[in-house]
Motif scaffolding. Structure first.
Motif, PDB file in Angstrom:
ATOM      1  N   UNK A   1      50.636  25.093  30.439  1.00  0.00           N
ATOM      2  CA  UNK A   1      51.444  26.110  31.319  1.00  0.00           C
ATOM      3  C   UNK A   1      50.374  26.660  32.221  1.00  0.00           C
ATOM      4  N   UNK A   2      48.919  26.608  31.922  1.00  0.00           N
ATOM      5  CA  UNK A   2      47.925  26.962  33.075  1.00  0.00           C
ATOM      6  C   UNK A   2      47.820  25.903  33.987  1.00  0.00           C
ATOM      7  N   UNK A   3      47.784  24.496  33.847  1.00  0.00           N
ATOM      8  CA  UNK A   3      47.695  23.262  34.734  1.00  0.00           C
ATOM      9  C   UNK A   3      48.763  23.264  35.496  1.00  0.00           C
ATOM     10  N   UNK A   4      50.043  23.786  34.966  1.00  0.00           N
ATOM     11  CA  UNK A   4      51.226  23.603  35.819  1.00  0.00           C
ATOM     12  C   UNK A   4      51.491  24.498  36.904  1.00  0.00           C
ATOM     13  N   UNK A   5      50.477  25.259  37.115  1.00  0.00           N
ATOM     14  CA  UNK A   5      50.543  26.164  38.200  1.00  0.00           C
ATOM     15  C   UNK A   5      49.135  26.075  39.037  1.00  0.00           C
ATOM     16  N   UNK A   6      48.803  24.740  39.856  1.00  0.00           N
ATOM     17  CA  UNK A   6      47.523  24.494  40.407  1.00  0.00           C
ATOM     18  C   UNK A   6      47.041  25.526  41.197  1.00  0.00           C
ATOM     19  N   UNK A   7      47.713  26.513  41.853  1.00  0.00           N
ATOM     20  CA  UNK A   7      47.241  27.528  42.525  1.00  0.00           C
ATOM     21  C   UNK A   7      47.400  29.011  41.942  1.00  0.00           C
ATOM     22  N   UNK A   8      47.079  29.023  40.483  1.00  0.00           N
ATOM     23  CA  UNK A   8      47.361  30.111  39.726  1.00  0.00           C
ATOM     24  C   UNK A   8      45.922  30.664  39.563  1.00  0.00           C
ATOM     25  N   UNK A   9      45.564  31.642  38.511  1.00  0.00           N
ATOM     26  CA  UNK A   9      44.454  32.504  38.333  1.00  0.00           C
ATOM     27  C   UNK A   9      43.643  31.973  37.251  1.00  0.00           C
ATOM     28  N   UNK A  10      44.059  30.889  36.649  1.00  0.00           N
ATOM     29  CA  UNK A  10      43.244  30.171  35.613  1.00  0.00           C
ATOM     30  C   UNK A  10      42.300  28.962  36.068  1.00  0.00           C
ATOM     31  N   UNK A  11      42.831  27.555  35.479  1.00  0.00           N
ATOM     32  CA  UNK A  11      41.990  26.627  36.041  1.00  0.00           C
ATOM     33  C   UNK A  11      42.703  26.172  37.331  1.00  0.00           C
ATOM     34  N   UNK A  12      42.731  26.883  38.452  1.00  0.00           N
ATOM     35  CA  UNK A  12      43.441  26.810  39.652  1.00  0.00           C
ATOM     36  C   UNK A  12      42.502  26.220  40.585  1.00  0.00           C
ATOM     37  N   UNK A  13      43.150  25.494  41.499  1.00  0.00           N
ATOM     38  CA  UNK A  13      42.432  24.849  42.917  1.00  0.00           C
ATOM     39  C   UNK A  13      41.684  25.760  43.476  1.00  0.00           C
ATOM     40  N   UNK A  14      40.723  25.617  43.940  1.00  0.00           N
ATOM     41  CA  UNK A  14      39.681  26.640  44.658  1.00  0.00           C
ATOM     42  C   UNK A  14      40.055  26.496  46.168  1.00  0.00           C
ATOM     43  N   UNK A  15      39.904  27.745  46.824  1.00  0.00           N
ATOM     44  CA  UNK A  15      39.796  27.575  48.460  1.00  0.00           C
ATOM     45  C   UNK A  15      38.472  27.610  49.066  1.00  0.00           C
ATOM     46  N   UNK A  16      37.642  26.854  48.071  1.00  0.00           N
ATOM     47  CA  UNK A  16      36.195  26.784  48.770  1.00  0.00           C
ATOM     48  C   UNK A  16      36.079  25.805  49.855  1.00  0.00           C
ATOM     49  N   UNK A  17      36.974  25.040  49.892  1.00  0.00           N
ATOM     50  CA  UNK A  17      36.950  23.794  50.944  1.00  0.00           C
ATOM     51  C   UNK A  17      37.296  24.604  52.506  1.00  0.00           C
ATOM     52  N   UNK A  18      38.314  25.718  52.407  1.00  0.00           N
ATOM     53  CA  UNK A  18      38.399  26.396  53.729  1.00  0.00           C
ATOM     54  C   UNK A  18      37.491  27.178  53.966  1.00  0.00           C
ATOM     55  N   UNK A  19      36.816  28.047  52.996  1.00  0.00           N
ATOM     56  CA  UNK A  19      35.658  28.814  53.181  1.00  0.00           C
ATOM     57  C   UNK A  19      34.589  28.178  53.802  1.00  0.00           C
ATOM     58  N   UNK A  20      34.317  26.775  53.619  1.00  0.00           N
ATOM     59  CA  UNK A  20      33.243  26.086  54.021  1.00  0.00           C
ATOM     60  C   UNK A  20      33.278  25.733  55.555  1.00  0.00           C
ATOM     61  N   UNK A  21      34.895  25.975  56.103  1.00  0.00           N
ATOM     62  CA  UNK A  21      34.899  25.863  57.414  1.00  0.00           C
ATOM     63  C   UNK A  21      34.406  27.045  58.383  1.00  0.00           C
ATOM     64  N   UNK A  22      34.211  28.137  57.737  1.00  0.00           N
ATOM     65  CA  UNK A  22      33.959  29.054  58.533  1.00  0.00           C
ATOM     66  C   UNK A  22      32.385  29.388  58.911  1.00  0.00           C
TER      67      UNK A  22
END
Length: 249
Positions: free
Chosen positions: A228-249
């Motif tokens: 259930x947790x992995x089925x939502x890649x952008x959820x709040x558990x084991x989710x994909x991080x937005x660090x790649x976009x933060x690194x652009x700043x």
């Protein structure tokens, strides 16, 4: 309430229910009961059902894990394309270069701060993020290069913006849950059946058997939660991080 707290409560609840049923059932068994009378065919059926359910669980975990990896790859591809845009406009005139980089930063800032929670709540991309990326495309395509160096960099920059847009679309397709409801019905029903088959083997109240029954039911609950947790890649558990976009700043 965090998802990990929900997991802990679910696992404890499952263990408590299973152990309570075992204890209550044992109290109703007479002294003349013989646990050795369990038919061999029942043991075979229990084994086969357990194997089939284990295969289904494995396939489900592999599917959502692959979806998580695909979502992570899309995020990395989008961020890398935007990084290339910022790097390749170095040869543009200062006003054009600064405008493109500022728009890329605005897009990356919005995606990491606003669009990530939006995807978690709505399962889709936001219109504002699309508009910000369109602004980057407009800045890039409307530039008329006058020098040879800028002309050579123009098409690669346009291609990188197109790659970022393609990766964004793929990210949007991964934002929502991918497991159909019928699959969840099968997983939950199979889990209940598999745990319920414990009682067909004449389980007793010995500490060893109670411990194994509790651990087995908790394991099933954990694996279902993991799917259930992995089925939502952008959820709040084991989710994909937005660090790649933060690194652009």
């Amino acid at each position: 309430m965090t998802q990990w707290l929900v997991l802990l409560i679910a696992m404890v609840a499952v263990c408590a229910v299973v152990l309570s049923v075992v204890v209550l059932r044992q109290r109703r068994i007479g002294d003349d009961d013989d646990p050795s009378e369990t038919p061999d065919v029942i043991e075979y059926m229990v084994m086969m059902i357990g194997v089939v359910y284990a295969i289904v669980l494995g396939l489900a975990i592999a599917g959502v894990w692959e979806g998580m990896g695909s979502a992570q790859a899309n995020v990395q591809a989008e961020a890398q394309a935007l990084h290339e845009v910022k790097a390749r406009v170095q040869v543009y005139p200062p006003d054009v270069r600064d405008r493109v980089r500022a728009d890329v930063d605005a897009y990356a800032r919005f995606v990491s701060a606003k669009e990530w929670p939006y995807m978690r709540d709505h399962g889709s991309l936001s219109a504002r993020g699309t508009a910000l990326l369109d602004q980057v495309r407009t800045d890039v395509t409307r530039f008329d290069p006058t020098s040879d160096l800028a002309a050579q960099a123009y098409q690669p920059v346009v291609d990188e913006v197109a790659a970022a847009d393609q990766a964004r679309v793929a990210r949007g397709q991964s934002a929502g849950a991918t497991m159909p409801g019928i699959v969840w019905f099968g997983l939950i029903t199979g889990g209940l059946v598999t745990v319920g088959l414990i009682f067909t083997l004449q389980i007793r109240r010995s500490p060893r058997e109670l411990l194994l029954a509790g651990l087995f039911s908790a394991l099933i609950a954990f694996l279902l939660f993991l799917i259930w947790d992995l089925d939502a890649p952008f959820g709040s558990g084991l989710a994909v991080s937005a660090d790649a976009f933060r690194d652009l700043l």
